[in-house]
Design a protein around this motif. Structure first.
Motif, mmCIF file in Angstrom:
data_model
loop_
_atom_site.group_PDB
_atom_site.id
_atom_site.type_symbol
_atom_site.label_atom_id
_atom_site.label_comp_id
_atom_site.label_asym_id
_atom_site.label_seq_id
_atom_site.Cartn_x
_atom_site.Cartn_y
_atom_site.Cartn_z
ATOM 1 N N VAL A 249 -12.210 12.458 -8.087
ATOM 2 C CA VAL A 249 -11.927 12.601 -6.654
ATOM 3 C C VAL A 249 -10.510 12.137 -6.331
ATOM 4 O O VAL A 249 -9.838 12.714 -5.477
ATOM 5 C CB VAL A 249 -12.959 11.809 -5.818
ATOM 6 C CG1 VAL A 249 -12.594 11.834 -4.335
ATOM 7 C CG2 VAL A 249 -14.352 12.386 -6.036
ATOM 8 N N LYS A 250 -10.047 11.087 -7.004
ATOM 9 C CA LYS A 250 -8.690 10.592 -6.788
ATOM 10 C C LYS A 250 -7.704 11.470 -7.548
ATOM 11 O O LYS A 250 -7.889 11.764 -8.729
ATOM 12 C CB LYS A 250 -8.561 9.147 -7.261
ATOM 13 C CG LYS A 250 -9.501 8.184 -6.561
ATOM 14 C CD LYS A 250 -9.158 7.995 -5.101
ATOM 15 C CE LYS A 250 -7.942 7.147 -4.917
ATOM 16 N NZ LYS A 250 -7.662 6.863 -3.499
ATOM 17 N N SER A 251 -6.647 11.895 -6.852
ATOM 18 C CA SER A 251 -5.672 12.798 -7.472
ATOM 19 C C SER A 251 -4.977 12.151 -8.659
ATOM 20 O O SER A 251 -4.643 12.815 -9.641
ATOM 21 C CB SER A 251 -4.637 13.236 -6.431
ATOM 22 O OG SER A 251 -3.996 12.105 -5.869
ATOM 23 N N GLU A 252 -4.751 10.838 -8.589
ATOM 24 C CA GLU A 252 -4.091 10.118 -9.680
ATOM 25 C C GLU A 252 -5.134 9.340 -10.481
ATOM 26 O O GLU A 252 -5.818 8.466 -9.959
ATOM 27 C CB GLU A 252 -3.041 9.158 -9.124
ATOM 28 C CG GLU A 252 -2.260 8.423 -10.212
ATOM 29 C CD GLU A 252 -1.213 7.489 -9.630
ATOM 30 O OE1 GLU A 252 -0.662 6.684 -10.402
ATOM 31 O OE2 GLU A 252 -0.973 7.555 -8.408
ATOM 32 N N PHE A 253 -5.278 9.681 -11.749
ATOM 33 C CA PHE A 253 -6.269 9.025 -12.603
ATOM 34 C C PHE A 253 -5.880 7.569 -12.828
ATOM 35 O O PHE A 253 -4.772 7.262 -13.214
ATOM 36 C CB PHE A 253 -6.362 9.753 -13.950
ATOM 37 C CG PHE A 253 -7.287 9.094 -14.931
ATOM 38 C CD1 PHE A 253 -8.657 9.144 -14.742
ATOM 39 C CD2 PHE A 253 -6.793 8.410 -16.030
ATOM 40 C CE1 PHE A 253 -9.519 8.541 -15.651
ATOM 41 C CE2 PHE A 253 -7.635 7.809 -16.938
ATOM 42 C CZ PHE A 253 -9.007 7.875 -16.739
ATOM 43 N N ASN A 254 -6.824 6.672 -12.550
ATOM 44 C CA ASN A 254 -6.566 5.245 -12.739
ATOM 45 C C ASN A 254 -7.794 4.612 -13.368
ATOM 46 O O ASN A 254 -8.923 4.803 -12.899
ATOM 47 C CB ASN A 254 -6.244 4.574 -11.398
ATOM 48 C CG ASN A 254 -5.555 3.240 -11.583
ATOM 49 O OD1 ASN A 254 -5.904 2.476 -12.472
ATOM 50 N ND2 ASN A 254 -4.575 2.952 -10.739
ATOM 51 N N LEU A 255 -7.556 3.840 -14.400
ATOM 52 C CA LEU A 255 -8.661 3.229 -15.138
ATOM 53 C C LEU A 255 -9.499 2.284 -14.287
ATOM 54 O O LEU A 255 -10.687 2.090 -14.572
ATOM 55 C CB LEU A 255 -8.104 2.453 -16.339
ATOM 56 C CG LEU A 255 -7.981 3.216 -17.654
ATOM 57 C CD1 LEU A 255 -7.324 2.333 -18.700
ATOM 58 C CD2 LEU A 255 -9.336 3.677 -18.141
ATOM 59 N N ASN A 256 -8.899 1.681 -13.254
ATOM 60 C CA ASN A 256 -9.670 0.701 -12.488
ATOM 61 C C ASN A 256 -10.872 1.329 -11.788
ATOM 62 O O ASN A 256 -11.778 0.621 -11.353
ATOM 63 C CB ASN A 256 -8.790 -0.056 -11.495
ATOM 64 C CG ASN A 256 -8.154 0.838 -10.446
ATOM 65 O OD1 ASN A 256 -8.631 1.922 -10.137
ATOM 66 N ND2 ASN A 256 -7.047 0.368 -9.885
ATOM 67 N N HIS A 257 -10.901 2.668 -11.704
ATOM 68 C CA HIS A 257 -12.083 3.334 -11.136
ATOM 69 C C HIS A 257 -13.355 2.937 -11.874
ATOM 70 O O HIS A 257 -14.416 2.767 -11.270
ATOM 71 C CB HIS A 257 -11.913 4.854 -11.181
ATOM 72 C CG HIS A 257 -13.186 5.592 -10.882
ATOM 73 N ND1 HIS A 257 -13.595 5.878 -9.600
ATOM 74 C CD2 HIS A 257 -14.178 6.050 -11.697
ATOM 75 C CE1 HIS A 257 -14.766 6.489 -9.634
ATOM 76 N NE2 HIS A 257 -15.138 6.598 -10.890
ATOM 77 N N PHE A 258 -13.253 2.786 -13.199
ATOM 78 C CA PHE A 258 -14.439 2.568 -14.016
ATOM 79 C C PHE A 258 -14.997 1.149 -13.895
ATOM 80 O O PHE A 258 -15.995 0.823 -14.543
ATOM 81 C CB PHE A 258 -14.133 2.931 -15.471
ATOM 82 C CG PHE A 258 -13.830 4.392 -15.641
ATOM 83 C CD1 PHE A 258 -14.852 5.328 -15.640
ATOM 84 C CD2 PHE A 258 -12.524 4.835 -15.731
ATOM 85 C CE1 PHE A 258 -14.583 6.674 -15.761
ATOM 86 C CE2 PHE A 258 -12.240 6.183 -15.855
ATOM 87 C CZ PHE A 258 -13.273 7.116 -15.866
#
Length: 328
Positions: free
Chosen positions: A276-285
């Motif tokens: 959903v976020k345009s910029e992939f960021n590891l903190n999502h996990f």
């Protein structure tokens, strides 16, 4: 280490704090000059009319993140023991949560997904209560509001609304009023949010809030796989967890079995909503850390071969510290 935390001993809080510091030494030694902290989505920026992104120094950012993680670890530990998910009181869930939130550098700083983990734990308290509750309408309404608040903080959190319906399927016989209650709770929050937009003459942009939800799931992700070798022991522990769960599944209470089913779906929803976020960021996990910590705890509480599970956890600790000092 595992044997110490298998026992419910309040002194383990001290050991937990010491371990958390050790697991962050590598990151603290090379912390960047600036760390950005954004705890609301851009569409909710009107709610916070001051500049706060760099309000904390890098060291203060990491320290405050550590305090939040420690608090979440203790809340998760209380949750697991309260619902007796592991069969006996233990401090393993807090240990596993602190460990999993040290896997990658983005996990160790303040972020919106980290804040949302408080909401995940809060939701679990309410979701697990479905099993013994006679009327789930008010609880489902509250859960819808929690998801809405989480969506304002971090938009991908909206997909955890599915966890409400999944929990109703798992724990309760079908009642359409309970399903609708969750929707009403969600839209109650956004109704007041729409009023706020109207008062600020921005109602025309209100529908743009959910535009990112139409983003297509990516066909591929460009990542450096060497940086993710730390996940090898994680995957191994997850596999062993499933073997243990399969062996003991029908020996557990019905509520425990249903609770682990729900945790599995929350784990999947948290992991798959990253796009959903345009910029992939590891903190999502970080959204996956709560259920994953319970999975890890289940394996270690039921593991019988001490040298094996102690060595496996030691391997995980060494991997975390090694990859903090070595990037590819």
């Amino acid at each position: 280490m595992i044997s110490i935390f298998k026992v419910f001993n309040p002194l383990n809080v001290l050991w937990l704090a010491i371990l958390m510091f050790i697991l962050r030494i590598g990151y603290v030694a090379q912390v960047p000059d600036k760390l950005e902290f954004t705890f609301v989505e851009p569409f909710a920026r009107l709610l916070v009319p001051v500049s706060y992104e760099y309000a904390f120094s890098p060291m203060a950012n990491v320290f405050l993140a550590g305090v939040l993680i420690l608090a979440q670890a203790l809340l998760l530990n209380y949750l697991v023991n309260h619902f007796n998910l592991l069969g006996k009181p233990t401090f393993l869930p807090s240990l596993m949560y602190v460990t999993l939130t040290s896997l990658f550098s983005p996990f160790m700083m303040l972020s919106a997904p980290l804040i949302c983990n408080f909401l995940v734990i809060w939701m679990l308290f309410k979701l697990f209560s479905f099993y013994k509750g006679d009327d789930a309408k008010s609880t489902a309404f509250d859960l819808g509001m929690i998801v809405a608040i989480g969506s304002i903080i971090y938009l991908p959190y909206v997909y955890l609304f599915l966890a409400i319906w999944i929990a109703l399927i798992i724990f309760k016989p079908f009642n359409w009023r309970e399903w609708v209650s969750g929707i009403l709770g969600y839209f109650t929050v956004f109704f007041f949010f729409a009023v706020f937009y109207y008062l600020n003459n921005k109602l025309g942009n209100f529908y743009h809030i959910w535009a990112p939800l139409g983003t297509r799931f990516p066909n591929s992700i460009n990542i450096n796989y060497y940086n993710y070798l730390v996940l090898v022991p994680v995957v191994l522990i997850i596999v062993l967890y499933f073997f243990k769960l399969q062996q003991n599944y029908y020996k557990s209470y019905v509520q425990v079995r249903k609770s682990f089913q729900l945790l599995f779906f929350i784990f999947l929803i948290g992991g798959l909503s990253f796009y959903v976020k345009s910029e992939f960021n590891l903190n999502h996990f970080l959204l996956c850390a709560v259920p994953a910590a319970v999975f890890f705890s289940y394996y270690f509480i039921n593991a019988n071969i001490r040298w094996l599970y102690e060595s496996l956890y030691l391997l995980l600790l060494i991997s975390i510290i090694y990859f903090q000092f070595n990037t590819f």
